[in-house]
Motif scaffolding. Structure first.
Motif, PDB file in Angstrom:
ATOM      1  N   ASN A  30      -3.595  -1.350   5.558  1.00  0.00           N
ATOM      2  CA  ASN A  30      -2.776  -0.143   5.440  1.00  0.00           C
ATOM      3  C   ASN A  30      -1.325  -0.462   5.102  1.00  0.00           C
ATOM      4  N   PHE A  31      -0.785  -1.534   5.703  1.00  0.00           N
ATOM      5  CA  PHE A  31       0.596  -1.901   5.388  1.00  0.00           C
ATOM      6  C   PHE A  31       0.741  -2.343   3.936  1.00  0.00           C
ATOM      7  N   VAL A  32      -0.266  -3.025   3.399  1.00  0.00           N
ATOM      8  CA  VAL A  32      -0.233  -3.417   1.986  1.00  0.00           C
ATOM      9  C   VAL A  32      -0.268  -2.169   1.110  1.00  0.00           C
ATOM     10  N   GLN A  33      -1.125  -1.212   1.449  1.00  0.00           N
ATOM     11  CA  GLN A  33      -1.196   0.035   0.686  1.00  0.00           C
ATOM     12  C   GLN A  33       0.138   0.777   0.731  1.00  0.00           C
ATOM     13  N   VAL A  34       0.727   0.857   1.911  1.00  0.00           N
ATOM     14  CA  VAL A  34       2.014   1.535   2.065  1.00  0.00           C
ATOM     15  C   VAL A  34       3.076   0.842   1.215  1.00  0.00           C
ATOM     16  N   GLN A  35       3.117  -0.486   1.277  1.00  0.00           N
ATOM     17  CA  GLN A  35       4.124  -1.219   0.512  1.00  0.00           C
ATOM     18  C   GLN A  35       3.948  -1.017  -0.987  1.00  0.00           C
ATOM     19  N   ASN A  36       2.699  -1.003  -1.449  1.00  0.00           N
ATOM     20  CA  ASN A  36       2.442  -0.766  -2.875  1.00  0.00           C
ATOM     21  C   ASN A  36       2.934   0.622  -3.306  1.00  0.00           C
ATOM     22  N   ILE A  37       2.676   1.617  -2.482  1.00  0.00           N
ATOM     23  CA  ILE A  37       3.124   2.974  -2.799  1.00  0.00           C
ATOM     24  C   ILE A  37       4.651   3.042  -2.782  1.00  0.00           C
ATOM     25  N   LEU A  38       5.278   2.403  -1.796  1.00  0.00           N
ATOM     26  CA  LEU A  38       6.744   2.413  -1.733  1.00  0.00           C
ATOM     27  C   LEU A  38       7.362   1.708  -2.937  1.00  0.00           C
ATOM     28  N   ASP A  39       6.729   0.620  -3.385  1.00  0.00           N
ATOM     29  CA  ASP A  39       7.209  -0.058  -4.597  1.00  0.00           C
ATOM     30  C   ASP A  39       7.093   0.856  -5.816  1.00  0.00           C
ATOM     31  N   GLN A  40       5.982   1.570  -5.898  1.00  0.00           N
ATOM     32  CA  GLN A  40       5.792   2.525  -6.999  1.00  0.00           C
ATOM     33  C   GLN A  40       6.835   3.639  -6.909  1.00  0.00           C
ATOM     34  N   ASN A  41       7.116   4.118  -5.692  1.00  0.00           N
ATOM     35  CA  ASN A  41       8.122   5.169  -5.514  1.00  0.00           C
ATOM     36  C   ASN A  41       9.500   4.709  -5.976  1.00  0.00           C
ATOM     37  N   LYS A  42       9.808   3.468  -5.725  1.00  0.00           N
ATOM     38  CA  LYS A  42      11.098   2.920  -6.156  1.00  0.00           C
ATOM     39  C   LYS A  42      11.231   3.009  -7.678  1.00  0.00           C
ATOM     40  N   LEU A  43      10.154   2.643  -8.372  1.00  0.00           N
ATOM     41  CA  LEU A  43      10.161   2.734  -9.840  1.00  0.00           C
ATOM     42  C   LEU A  43      10.274   4.188 -10.301  1.00  0.00           C
ATOM     43  N   LEU A  44       9.538   5.071  -9.626  1.00  0.00           N
ATOM     44  CA  LEU A  44       9.607   6.498  -9.972  1.00  0.00           C
ATOM     45  C   LEU A  44      11.022   7.043  -9.779  1.00  0.00           C
ATOM     46  N   ILE A  45      11.647   6.691  -8.674  1.00  0.00           N
ATOM     47  CA  ILE A  45      13.005   7.187  -8.382  1.00  0.00           C
ATOM     48  C   ILE A  45      13.989   6.672  -9.429  1.00  0.00           C
ATOM     49  N   GLU A  69       4.600  13.462  -8.604  1.00  0.00           N
ATOM     50  CA  GLU A  69       3.930  12.211  -8.277  1.00  0.00           C
ATOM     51  C   GLU A  69       4.588  11.545  -7.063  1.00  0.00           C
ATOM     52  N   LEU A  70       5.917  11.561  -7.037  1.00  0.00           N
ATOM     53  CA  LEU A  70       6.663  11.001  -5.911  1.00  0.00           C
ATOM     54  C   LEU A  70       6.301  11.729  -4.614  1.00  0.00           C
ATOM     55  N   ASN A  71       6.251  13.049  -4.689  1.00  0.00           N
ATOM     56  CA  ASN A  71       5.902  13.855  -3.515  1.00  0.00           C
ATOM     57  C   ASN A  71       4.487  13.533  -3.021  1.00  0.00           C
ATOM     58  N   ASN A  72       3.541  13.394  -3.960  1.00  0.00           N
ATOM     59  CA  ASN A  72       2.165  13.041  -3.569  1.00  0.00           C
ATOM     60  C   ASN A  72       2.116  11.653  -2.934  1.00  0.00           C
ATOM     61  N   ASN A  73       2.891  10.732  -3.464  1.00  0.00           N
ATOM     62  CA  ASN A  73       2.938   9.387  -2.891  1.00  0.00           C
ATOM     63  C   ASN A  73       3.491   9.413  -1.468  1.00  0.00           C
ATOM     64  N   ILE A  74       4.488  10.234  -1.242  1.00  0.00           N
ATOM     65  CA  ILE A  74       5.060  10.348   0.103  1.00  0.00           C
ATOM     66  C   ILE A  74       4.013  10.898   1.067  1.00  0.00           C
ATOM     67  N   ARG A  75       3.225  11.864   0.612  1.00  0.00           N
ATOM     68  CA  ARG A  75       2.132  12.388   1.448  1.00  0.00           C
ATOM     69  C   ARG A  75       1.134  11.289   1.801  1.00  0.00           C
ATOM     70  N   LYS A  76       0.807  10.439   0.796  1.00  0.00           N
ATOM     71  CA  LYS A  76      -0.137   9.345   1.047  1.00  0.00           C
ATOM     72  C   LYS A  76       0.414   8.386   2.103  1.00  0.00           C
ATOM     73  N   VAL A  77       1.703   8.082   2.012  1.00  0.00           N
ATOM     74  CA  VAL A  77       2.326   7.179   2.988  1.00  0.00           C
ATOM     75  C   VAL A  77       2.268   7.798   4.382  1.00  0.00           C
ATOM     76  N   VAL A  78       2.557   9.078   4.478  1.00  0.00           N
ATOM     77  CA  VAL A  78       2.490   9.770   5.772  1.00  0.00           C
ATOM     78  C   VAL A  78       1.068   9.698   6.328  1.00  0.00           C
ATOM     79  N   ASP A  79       0.071   9.931   5.470  1.00  0.00           N
ATOM     80  CA  ASP A  79      -1.322   9.860   5.913  1.00  0.00           C
ATOM     81  C   ASP A  79      -1.695   8.452   6.371  1.00  0.00           C
TER      82      ASP A  79
END
Length: 118
Positions: A30-45, A69-79
């Motif tokens: 889960n931490f790897v998944q979260v980190q991957n999403i956060l890295d993607q969010n950084k690029l999106l931002i 897409e950023l908003n959906n990623n944030i939801r995934k991180v919360v989940d």
């Protein structure tokens, strides 16, 4: 970084906390998944900011999709964090029940008296 020593299916941290192998694997996954999403969010931002500073109308229009897409990623991180929290709570509860059961069995054995037949 916390070093975890393995003994069969139980991990022990330097602080003496014991955790089941499956729990550790779930946390790591889960931490790897979260980190991957956060890295993607950084690029999106970064792209959203570049588009915002741009004077090209199509870039601003593209931001709508990027922000979604950023908003959906944030939801995934919360989940994922909710799943992590639930996994930890369940494992702590199971561990506590196991220790409680072991203590009760030990107490019962200590309190038993041997009766000798004469």
């Amino acid at each position: 970084m916390v070093v975890i020593e393995m003994e069969d299916d139980i991990f022990s941290s330097p602080g003496g906390v014991q955790v089941d192998r499956k729990v550790v694997q779930t946390l790591q996954k889960n931490f790897v998944q979260v980190q991957n999403i956060l890295d993607q969010n950084k690029l999106l931002i970064n792209e959203i900011n570049q588009n915002h500073e741009s004077t090209i109308p199509d870039n601003l229009t593209r931001n709508v999709g990027l922000i979604r897409e950023l908003n959906n990623n944030i939801r995934k991180v919360v989940d994922l964090y909710a799943d992590l929290s639930s996994s930890v709570a369940i494992s702590v509860e199971a561990f506590s029940e196991g220790e409680s059961t072991n203590a009760n069995q030990s107490d019962r054995r200590d309190g038993q008296k041997r009766i000798r037949s004469s």
